[in-house]
Design an enzyme around this catalytic site. Structure first.
Site, PDB file in Angstrom:
ATOM      1  N   ALA A  47       0.140  -1.083  -0.119  1.00 45.55           N
ATOM      2  CA  ALA A  47      -0.096  -0.059   0.301  1.00 45.55           C
ATOM      3  C   ALA A  47       1.062   1.238  -0.085  1.00 45.55           C
ATOM      4  O   ALA A  47       0.300   2.077  -0.675  1.00 45.55           O
ATOM      5  CB  ALA A  47      -0.994  -0.176   1.430  1.00 45.55           C
ATOM      6  N   ASP A  89      -4.653   0.271   4.774  1.00 47.11           N
ATOM      7  CA  ASP A  89      -3.242   0.733   4.776  1.00 47.11           C
ATOM      8  C   ASP A  89      -2.821   1.302   4.083  1.00 47.11           C
ATOM      9  O   ASP A  89      -2.756   2.364   4.049  1.00 47.11           O
ATOM     10  CB  ASP A  89      -2.781  -0.696   3.658  1.00 47.11           C
ATOM     11  CG  ASP A  89      -2.506  -1.565   5.382  1.00 47.11           C
ATOM     12  OD1 ASP A  89      -2.150  -1.761   6.535  1.00 47.11           O
ATOM     13  OD2 ASP A  89      -1.490  -2.810   4.800  1.00 47.11           O
TER      14      ASP A  89
END
Length: 260
Positions: A47, A89
């Site tokens: 992420a 995330d």
């Protein structure tokens, strides 16, 4: 940008960003990725890379690098990586700070007056794990527990509510205790690991205010809340066990653009 041999997931992010322009076409760009975040350690490396790459790609086209845009673009990338990610995330990487995140809802910045002189010690067990497998195991066990499973989810919500109150009143010790309780619940749901238990117990025994697994579990990393003056001792004890240790700041800022 021709073909897709590596980092195919990032192309999904770039396609989302390109849709913000009227043409909707991808534009040529060369990106160099330099990340120190361990891969497969439960620290949101995919992420973080997707958010940074999305922001850089938007800059090439002269688009405004807004957290909403890069977070949503990175989420498209995360779906290819993890299948059915929660989105937490990419949201935290984009917005930074302290956020209350619930899937499908707008992230809410939290009032945060400080927790005193504390740091987060990140403990990488080195055990690779699969987010999809951990989520599947958790879901299956929750279903088998029936009514008790629903009660456990309510307990988890209660832990979140208490953690919010601890943050707002600057109660680091209280937050550490809640981390311990949360870890115990996750362990009961089968998503801990012998190396995570070793890390969590060692952190607590050497002076941490609290510790828990992070990410999907079943390997990866744990985090410990530690008073700064005790952090060197906690880190040393953990390294003696062969664990990789990093020190992280609380409430770091999210995505930003620096012009050199």
């Amino acid at each position: 940008m021709h073909g897709c041999q590596v980092f195919c997931s990032l192309r999904k992010a770039f396609e989302y960003i390109s849709s913000a322009r009227s043409s909707g076409r991808l534009w040529p760009a060369r990106l160099i990725i330099d990340s120190e975040i361990p891969v497969g350690a439960g620290l949101g490396s995919s992420a973080a890379v997707a958010v940074s790459a999305s922001a850089a790609y938007a800059c090439v086209a002269g688009l405004e690098v807004a957290p909403e845009l890069v977070s949503r673009a990175a989420f498209e990338s995360e779906k290819l990586v993890h299948g059915n990610p929660s989105g937490v995330d990419n949201t935290v990487s984009s917005y930074g700070g302290f956020l209350l995140y619930r899937r499908g809802e707008t992230p809410m910045p939290l009032d945060f007056g400080g927790l005193g002189d504390v740091v987060v010690v990140v403990i990488d067990t080195g055990v690779k794990r699969s987010t999809a497998r951990a989520v599947r195991l958790f879901t299956e066990r929750l279903h088998r527990l029936g009514g008790l499973g629903r009660e456990l989810l309510e307990v988890a919500e209660g832990i979140i509510d208490e953690a919010l109150r601890a943050l707002r009143r600057g109660d680091a010790a209280g937050l550490g205790l809640l981390m311990d309780v949360a870890h115990g619940l996750l362990n009961a749901m089968g998503v801990s690991h012998v190396e995570l238990e070793k890390a969590v117990q060692a952190a607590r025994a050497s002076g941490a205010l609290g510790a828990k697994l992070t990410g999907a579990g079943m390997g990866g990393s744990a985090i410990a809340l530690v008073e700064r003056e005790k952090a060197p001792r906690v880190s040393e004890k953990l390294r003696e066990l062969g664990l990789r240790v990093y020190e992280a700041a609380l409430g770091a800022r999210g995505v930003s653009v620096e012009h050199g």
